[in-house]
Design an enzyme around this catalytic site. Structure first.
Site, mmCIF file in Angstrom:
data_model
loop_
_atom_site.group_PDB
_atom_site.id
_atom_site.type_symbol
_atom_site.label_atom_id
_atom_site.label_comp_id
_atom_site.label_asym_id
_atom_site.label_seq_id
_atom_site.Cartn_x
_atom_site.Cartn_y
_atom_site.Cartn_z
ATOM 1 N N ASP A 118 -4.235 10.580 9.429
ATOM 2 C CA ASP A 118 -3.167 9.934 10.199
ATOM 3 C C ASP A 118 -2.501 10.480 11.472
ATOM 4 O O ASP A 118 -2.874 11.604 11.873
ATOM 5 C CB ASP A 118 -2.011 10.389 8.981
ATOM 6 C CG ASP A 118 -1.841 9.163 7.708
ATOM 7 O OD1 ASP A 118 -1.862 8.118 8.254
ATOM 8 O OD2 ASP A 118 -2.172 9.898 6.767
ATOM 9 N N GLU B 226 0.708 -1.236 0.163
ATOM 10 C CA GLU B 226 0.120 -0.065 -0.029
ATOM 11 C C GLU B 226 0.983 1.023 -0.033
ATOM 12 O O GLU B 226 1.593 1.387 0.889
ATOM 13 C CB GLU B 226 -0.949 -0.117 1.308
ATOM 14 C CG GLU B 226 -1.784 1.166 1.253
ATOM 15 C CD GLU B 226 -2.493 1.175 2.749
ATOM 16 O OE1 GLU B 226 -2.516 0.109 3.266
ATOM 17 O OE2 GLU B 226 -3.151 2.276 3.185
#
Lengths: 270, 402
Positions: free
Chosen positions: A68, A57
């Site tokens: 994040d 990924e």
């Protein structure tokens, strides 16, 4: 959300199907392109493959990464400071494909929108990528991407979360192709001491509405956690722990951790 | 509620570009606020707080000495600066805090730039007994240290955000991260008309009272509608609040004034409509300052409240449809308007609002002495005394200021 089936399965889908036949979960490893440099990030992705990752990924650094946690924020900020561009992601995809694996791109939506959704999809397909994982795009807003992914034969991976209602699970999984990304927890990326029971529950609830592979991400960082998640999920997604390993020990450390995690998913086979 | 394409859209703009994890909370919020707005108990409680806590209706003030610098046009200020906590922000915050209680949540979070929205949220949280955490870029906590202290005095926790550019946009990112993790007991009191649906529409509706009051007040004073309504636009909440009641009055020009910073041509500005392009940021499709890759470009303005790279999606729609026009005022122009209003009328405006005043100076000269201009004075300048004093060189000893 109906759409014509792709002419062929993506390589990513084929790999997930093979893992399912083998009776084990797939191991998916996330690294952002450009950290600590474009060249070294690609070397680290190759190390993932050498260590036994099933699917890569590739993250695209973005100025406002609201899904994040601090670790990946710092890595992607550094990548941007050093001039990493969206073009670099396609270089990385090509390198992964040349190493015999395939990659999905994990990207915030504005970067795709800015390049042009169809152009982004075309570039991704040309570089040997299998599809997109879109953390801030819900199917309701994805009409253009659904059309483009159909046209270019790409997988589209939307997220489901512990908070998802049965109705939202149905909407999100129906729009997915390739696999479904099940967020293990309510929160952002980062390593955690335990994966928690919410992950198993969201997988169980999603299984009631889809036959697609269900891959669990957020907070999986150790061999034991990988084994635990592999006990109920079709794929185990590891991100922050690999980014930390890369920062501390370079591609060699990535390779070592990947071997551990690869052993973990085999220990946890259902 | 059924997910449907095009939900929360203003033309091509708006929508919900957020993690799936937040969708249930957004749907709950949408449902609760729709019911509340037609529930006499909620409407009555908000109305009572407006009258007995905020000090509504806010007055209008005609400013003839200032108007001499606006081509002689009649200039009328809508005095949101006189609200409790010093700006229009309290209108939205009280509404959202009441909704928080209705949703059975006990904790609110907010982002803030200059600190106005953070102070308003901390105030409402204190009033209604809610736990409150305010995210503020570290750069902003340093340039607005007094507002940090104000929020803490009100019982809020202030978190200095150290990632990214350490300003308002990063505070929004951090608030969204908190919200994803704590959505079960936490409501995100978003401070402007952007973000995912239903925020742009809901925040506008809570500020709509500004235009409703002002339209009647101007009619009463002047006997006709104004020729133009002028407001500064950061996210754009005071502007949407005062514009909305005038949307159907096609003779009334709606003029938004963005922060021109060092000048749009310098690249150091927050003029999204002349220097930005279509994009997605913080949950909404709108106009964004961005580079060729789609990375957000940092904005610049002397005004922390306008220093934001994106703008509310309804403004993007009003811009493209032509119903509203958007101009910009540079730091210099805004500070000149700040100085003028202070000296001619004895009113210290917020530096944000001074951008609207600068817009009135230009528009008044264009329209001449027969024109009537309604200007949203969205906030007071007390918080900006230090910045303004430095700007005009009024401090004897730089270190002597608190």
């Amino acid at each position: 959300m109906t759409s014509a089936p792709a002419p062929d399965q993506t390589l990513g889908s084929q790999i997930l199907a093979r893992c399912r036949q083998d009776g084990r979960a797939a191991l998916i490893g996330y690294l952002p392109v450009g950290y600590p440099s474009v060249r070294e990030s690609i070397a680290a992705m190759e190390a993932l493959i050498e260590g036994g990752i099933d699917i890569v990924e590739v993250g695209v650094p973005y100025s406002d990464p609201l899904m994040d946690g601090p670790l990946i924020q710092r890595a992607t900020e550094l990548a941007l400071d050093q001039g990493c561009q969206v073009d670099d992601v396609f270089t990385a995809m090509r390198a992964v494909a040349d190493s015999g694996s395939t990659a999905y791109v994990m990207t915030y939506w504005n970067l795709v929108l800015r390049r042009g959704v169809d152009r982004f999809a075309a570039d991704l397909a040309t570089a040997g990528g299998s599809g997109l994982i879109t953390p801030d795009l819900i199917p309701d807003e994805a009409a253009e991407w659904i059309t483009a992914s159909d046209r270019h034969g790409l997988d589209r991976v939307f997220l489901v979360a512990p908070s998802s209602t049965r109705e939202r699970l149905a909407v999100a999984t129906a729009a997915c192709r390739g696999f479904v990304y099940a967020a293990s927890t309510m929160g952002v990326t980062g390593t955690r001491d335990s994966v928690g029971s919410a992950a198993a529950q969201v997988v169980e609830r999603a299984r009631e509405v889809t036959d697609l592979p269900l891959c669990v991400g957020l907070g999986v960082s150790t061999r034991a956690q990988a084994a635990e998640v592999a006990g109920y999920a079709d794929g185990v997604i590891v991100g922050s722990a690999l980014v930390r390993a890369l920062g501390e020990g370079g591609p060699a450390a990535v390779r070592t951790l990947t071997r551990e995690l690869a052993a973990g998913v085999r220990e946890g086979s259902r | 509620m059924t997910a449907q394409p095009g939900i929360g859209r203003f033309g091509d703009f708006g929508g919900r570009y957020v993690p799936e994890a937040l969708i249930p909370a957004l749907e709950q919020l949408d449902e609760v606020r729709r019911k509340a707005l037609v529930d006499p108990e909620f409407v009555g409680e908000l109305d009572r707080l407006h009258r007995t806590y905020t000090g509504r209706p806010s007055i209008i003030t005609e400013v003839p000495r200032f108007a001499e610098h606006c081509g002689g046009a009649r200039v009328i200020l809508k005095r949101e600066d006189l609200n409790h906590t010093g700006s229009h922000k309290i209108n939205n915050v009280l509404g959202q805090a009441l909704l928080t209680k209705r949703m059975g949540k006990s904790r609110v979070i907010a982002e803030t730039g200059a600190g106005q929205h953070g102070v308003a949220t901390a105030t409402a949280a204190a009033l209604l007994g809610l736990e409150c955490v305010v995210y503020m870029g570290k750069v902003d906590t340093e340039r607005q240290a007094l507002n940090v202290a104000r929020m803490r005095l009100l019982g809020a926790e202030v978190v200095a955000v150290t990632n990214g550019s350490q300003t308002l946009k990063d505070a929004v990112n951090e608030a969204l991260r908190d919200w994803v993790a704590n959505v079960e007991d936490t409501h995100y009191v978003l401070g402007t008309v952007t973000g995912p649906h239903p925020f742009p529409e809901m925040v506008r509706d809570f500020h709509r009272i500004i235009g409703v009051e002002a339209r009647a007040q101007v009619l009463d004073l002047v006997g006709r509608l104004p020729d133009a309504v002028i407001a500064c636009v950061g996210g754009g909440s005071n502007a949407m609040g005062i514009f909305h009641r005038f949307l159907d009055d096609t003779s009334v020009r709606l003029v938004g004034v963005e922060a021109g910073g060092d000048g749009v041509e310098s690249g150091r500005h927050a003029a999204r409509f002349s220097g930005g392009s279509r994009g997605v940021l913080h949950g909404a499709a709108t106009y964004v300052l961005q580079n060729d890759d789609g990375q957000t470009i940092e904005s610049h303005s002397v005004s922390a409240g306008l220093d934001y790279p994106s703008v509310g999606p309804e403004h993007a729609h009003l811009f493209e449809s032509g119903r509203a026009e958007y101009r910009s005022a540079t730091d210099d122009e805004a500070m000149e308007a700040f100085r003028l209003l202070s000296r001619t009328e004895g009113i210290l405006p917020a530096i944000e609002s001074a951008h609207a005043l600068a817009g009135a100076m230009v528009l008044g000269r264009e329209l001449g002495p027969d024109a009537v201009l309604l200007v949203s004075l969205s906030g007071r300048g007390d918080k900006d005394v230090h910045t303004a004093a430095r700007w005009f060189g009024l401090l004897d000893d730089e270190d002597g200021m608190p």
